[in-house]
Design a protein around this motif. Sequence first.
Motif, PDB file in Angstrom:
ATOM      1  N   ARG A 240      43.611  28.747  30.970  1.00 33.12           N
ATOM      2  CA  ARG A 240      43.931  30.099  30.513  1.00 33.12           C
ATOM      3  C   ARG A 240      42.802  31.064  30.914  1.00 33.12           C
ATOM      4  N   ALA A 241      41.581  30.624  30.738  1.00 25.50           N
ATOM      5  CA  ALA A 241      40.443  31.471  31.079  1.00 25.50           C
ATOM      6  C   ALA A 241      40.454  31.791  32.575  1.00 25.50           C
ATOM      7  N   GLU A 242      40.847  30.810  33.364  1.00 22.11           N
ATOM      8  CA  GLU A 242      40.920  30.999  34.805  1.00 22.11           C
ATOM      9  C   GLU A 242      41.984  32.043  35.149  1.00 22.11           C
ATOM     10  N   ALA A 243      43.121  31.938  34.455  1.00 25.10           N
ATOM     11  CA  ALA A 243      44.204  32.907  34.689  1.00 25.10           C
ATOM     12  C   ALA A 243      43.768  34.312  34.273  1.00 25.10           C
ATOM     13  N   VAL A 244      42.980  34.388  33.189  1.00 22.02           N
ATOM     14  CA  VAL A 244      42.500  35.702  32.728  1.00 22.02           C
ATOM     15  C   VAL A 244      41.550  36.299  33.762  1.00 22.02           C
ATOM     16  N   ALA A 245      40.661  35.466  34.274  1.00 22.65           N
ATOM     17  CA  ALA A 245      39.715  35.950  35.283  1.00 22.65           C
ATOM     18  C   ALA A 245      40.457  36.426  36.530  1.00 22.65           C
ATOM     19  N   LEU A 246      41.463  35.663  36.907  1.00 27.20           N
ATOM     20  CA  LEU A 246      42.260  36.042  38.071  1.00 27.20           C
ATOM     21  C   LEU A 246      43.038  37.331  37.784  1.00 27.20           C
ATOM     22  N   ALA A 247      43.542  37.447  36.562  1.00 31.30           N
ATOM     23  CA  ALA A 247      44.305  38.644  36.191  1.00 31.30           C
ATOM     24  C   ALA A 247      43.440  39.894  36.283  1.00 31.30           C
ATOM     25  N   ARG A 248      42.184  39.765  35.899  1.00 24.47           N
ATOM     26  CA  ARG A 248      41.286  40.932  35.985  1.00 24.47           C
ATOM     27  C   ARG A 248      41.103  41.372  37.434  1.00 24.47           C
ATOM     28  N   ARG A 249      40.961  40.402  38.312  1.00 23.64           N
ATOM     29  CA  ARG A 249      40.813  40.761  39.731  1.00 23.64           C
ATOM     30  C   ARG A 249      42.117  41.343  40.260  1.00 23.64           C
ATOM     31  N   LEU A 250      43.211  40.779  39.775  1.00 18.70           N
ATOM     32  CA  LEU A 250      44.517  41.261  40.241  1.00 18.70           C
ATOM     33  C   LEU A 250      44.778  42.716  39.850  1.00 18.70           C
ATOM     34  N   GLU A 251      44.234  43.101  38.719  1.00 18.19           N
ATOM     35  CA  GLU A 251      44.493  44.461  38.218  1.00 18.19           C
ATOM     36  C   GLU A 251      44.155  45.504  39.282  1.00 18.19           C
TER      37      GLU A 251
END
Lengths: 140, 198
Positions: B112-123
Amino acid sequence: MTSCHSIRPLLPARAEELTVFEARARAEHVATCTRCATEAAAYSRLGQALATMANLEVAPADGTLERVLVAIGRRRTAVTTPRVLAAAGASGALVATVVVARAVHHRRQTRRQPARRRPLPGRLRLPSLPVPTPALARAK
Amino acid sequence: MEVDRELVEAAQAGDRWALEELVRRTHRSVYTCALRLVGNPDDAADVTQDVYLRVVRKLGGFRHEASFSTWLNRVTTNVAMSTLKRRARRFAVEGAAVPADTRDPAPEPSERAEAVALARRLELLVAELPEGQRQVLVLRDVYGQSTEEVANAMGLTPGAVKVRLFRARERLKAELEAAEGGQVVALAGRRRATGRRS
């Protein structure tokens, strides 16, 4: 076996966006093609990360919340509550019913009145003569 | 965005405090959704205000058939789309959404933390997509609306939505790989090799 070229357009799609035939073709191809499997997995992780974005929030500029609260404070009235809305709706319906009923009644009344007789053309219209009272008759 | 049903019902009953608390709890989420759709902080603030004015008008009709957050997202989508149509202008990519401050969800497992980190970059990358592609992607993949809902909100056919969605995903994946040197693909490959669900 289907080719990478025909499967490639299906790789970005979510499972529920594919037909049963497409989903089966993709699954069968991905099971045997490492390159497409890697692509499909990358799209899957991309989808997960995008869904996670829904939980990330951006802080609005200072004063945005206050501005919203002021705006809804101005606009907000008690009419927004369901009970008051129902009461207001019922009152409105009652008023509308009364208005329509009066209008219909008025129209019926005007229709019942006899039409004014127009004088026949060429005939002299005489003014109505006063009815002689007994005193006046005696004086004569 | 956590909203208690009791709070919504109190606001529906005319409790002023409940309504304001509802706004306090949800305004960041509404603003974020608006910003992702309109791509401009000033307009996102306007949309946020308009959303709550509409909520005040329509809250009495909310029947709890869907969750309040889902309903609020739909209202936000409709207001944002109306705003865009009314103003009929495009925003420059340079002025697009850049998250100044993102709030972390509660600590989660590593995946989940990995997905959150990726989501921030995706933003950031999502903000740079062409407007039409960005809106479709945000509504469908971020907020989980159906293809038909997205089509209705944007005045498009479902087919047109699918085409834009395909292009947006393809472009986003390519840009993400370019930005991170193929990290996503590598992660996915590693994940697949270890037999974990991806």
